[in-house]
Write a protein that holds these residues in place. Structure first.
Motif, PDB file in Angstrom:
ATOM      1  N   ILE A   6       1.029  -1.015   0.004  1.00  0.00           N
ATOM      2  CA  ILE A   6       0.104  -0.024  -0.032  1.00  0.00           C
ATOM      3  C   ILE A   6       0.941   1.411   0.060  1.00  0.00           C
ATOM      4  N   PRO A   8       1.583   5.460  -0.665  1.00  0.00           N
ATOM      5  CA  PRO A   8       1.169   6.957  -0.548  1.00  0.00           C
ATOM      6  C   PRO A   8       0.835   7.523  -2.152  1.00  0.00           C
ATOM      7  N   HIS A  17      -4.406   6.449  -0.427  1.00  0.00           N
ATOM      8  CA  HIS A  17      -3.840   5.338  -0.120  1.00  0.00           C
ATOM      9  C   HIS A  17      -3.914   4.442  -1.470  1.00  0.00           C
ATOM     10  N   LYS A  19      -3.632   0.529  -2.965  1.00  0.00           N
ATOM     11  CA  LYS A  19      -3.275  -0.868  -2.831  1.00  0.00           C
ATOM     12  C   LYS A  19      -2.709  -1.271  -4.197  1.00  0.00           C
ATOM     13  N   TYR A 151      -5.636  -2.520   8.176  1.00  0.00           N
ATOM     14  CA  TYR A 151      -5.115  -1.321   7.641  1.00  0.00           C
ATOM     15  C   TYR A 151      -6.256  -0.223   7.356  1.00  0.00           C
ATOM     16  N   ASN A 155      -6.901   3.141   9.966  1.00  0.00           N
ATOM     17  CA  ASN A 155      -6.810   4.432   9.041  1.00  0.00           C
ATOM     18  C   ASN A 155      -8.272   5.152   8.725  1.00  0.00           C
ATOM     19  N   LEU A 258      -9.008   4.047   0.123  1.00  0.00           N
ATOM     20  CA  LEU A 258      -7.936   3.067  -0.078  1.00  0.00           C
ATOM     21  C   LEU A 258      -8.369   2.688  -1.477  1.00  0.00           C
TER      22      LEU A 258
END
Length: 281
Positions: A6, A8, A17, A19, A151, A155, A258
C-alpha cells in the motif's frame, strides 16, 4: 500472488492510499486474485478452459497465461476482432496468441454468447465466465480483503474501485468490515446489480454513478488526459476503468479512501495505440 504494498499517492492536491495489486506476479491486478484458486490447486481431470469476452480483455490474456502454465488448451470466444487488430496484433490479444489461445470469432453477444459457452461444459472442460465472474474468485479476493482489513479500519478508510463485472468489489464488500464503493464502467447500476445476483446476491457494495455516461471501450480525450495526469503524478493506471474511477473520486469529493489498483496495464498497449491513431497524441 499476495501481499502487494500500500503506497501513498498525491493527486490534484489530495492524498490517497493505493493498494498496488498491479505489482503482483505472475498475474497482475484483480486477475491475480480472481484466478488464484485455479493457479494454486490441481485439477487432474481438466484438459481445457473455455471463456469469452472482448478481444482485449485483461482476463483473456491472464487466462491464456494460466492455461500455458497448467498445460491446458485455451479456447476463447469473442464477437468481434477488428481487421486492424488481426493484421497488427498487440496488447492482450497478442499475448493470448503467444500463449497459444484458440480465438474464435462468433456472431453472438451478451446472454446469448454466455449461454452458448456454458453449454460447452463437460467433465474435462472448465468454463470461466467473462472477466472472471465466478464464485471461485472469492478465495483470492478474500485474501485481498484480509490484507487490507486492519489497515483500513486503523486509518478510518473506505475502499474504492471501479468495476467491470463487479466481482472484486462484490467479494470485498462481503469480507471487509468497512464500506466498499464502486461504480459501473460497463453498463449501468442495473447491469452491475445483475452481476452481483449471479455471484450470489446478499450484501453488495455501494454503487456510485459515473459523472457522465461513457460507452465502454470508446475513446474519450478527457479520460486520456486524466490517465496521463495520473501517470505524471507517479503511478500508471489502466486506461479503460481507472480514468472513470478517478474522475468519480473527484466528482464525489471522496476522501479517506483506499483505492484498489487492479492492474490491467498490458491493455494500455492497445489503448494507447488507438488514442495515437485517433487523436495524434
Amino acid at each position: 500472488m499476495r501481499n502487494s504494498p500500500i503506497t501513498p499517492f498525491e493527486f490534484r492536491g489530495k492524498f490517497f492510499h493505493i493498494k498496488r495489486d498491479d505489482l503482483l506476479r505472475p498475474f497482475e491486478g484483480n486477475k491475480a486474485r480472481k484466478f488464484y484458486y485455479f493457479y494454486k490447486n490441481e485439477f487432474p481431470e481438466i484438459k481445457r478452459v473455455i471463456s469469452f469476452g472482448s478481444n482485449q480483455s485483461n482476463a483473456f490474456a491472464s487466462l491464456s497465461r494460466l492455461c500455458k502454465i497448467k498445460g491446458w488448451e485455451f479456447i476463447y470466444f469473442t464477437n468481434h476482432i477488428p481487421t486492424y487488430l488481426k493484421q497488427n496484433p498487440e496488447g492482450n490479444y497478442l499475448e493470448s496468441l503467444k500463449n497459444d489461445a484458440k480465438i474464435i470469432e462468433i456472431n453472438l453477444r451478451g446472454d446469448a454468447l454466455r449461454e452458448y459457452v456454458l453449454n460447452l461444459k463437460d467433465k474435462n472442460t472448465l468454463i470461466i465466465e467473462e472477466g472472471g465472474r465466478i464464485r471461485e474468485s472469492e478465495e483470492g479476493i478474500k485474501i485481498l480483503a484480509d490484507e487490507i482489513n486492519e489497515y483500513v479500519k486503523k486509518n478510518n478508510l473506505r475502499v474504492f474501485l471501479p468495476s467491470g463485472t463487479g466481482t472484486t468489489a462484490y467479494f470485498l464488500a462481503k469480507h471487509l468490515d468497512v464500506e466498499v464503493l464502486t461504480l459501473p464502467c460497463v453498463g449501468d447500476e442495473k447491469y452491475l446489480k445483475k452481476q452481483f445476483c449471479m455471484l450470489g446476491g446478499g450484501k453488495i457494495p455501494t454503487i456510485l454513478s459515473p459523472r457522465k455516461k461513457y460507452h465502454f471501450g470508446k475513446l474519450y480525450k478527457n479520460l486520456f488526459e486524466i490517465w496521463n495526469e495520473l501517470k505524471n503524478a507517479g503511478i500508471e493506471f489502466d486506461l479503460l476503468y481507472d480514468p472513470i474511477g478517478w474522475e468519480s473520486v473527484e466528482y464525489y469529493n471522496l476522501n479517506n479512501i483506499l483505492y484498489i489498483h487492479q492492474g490491467g496495464l498490458k491493455g494500455n498497449i492497445s489503448m494507447l495505440s488507438r488514442y495515437k491513431r485517433k487523436y495524434k497524441i
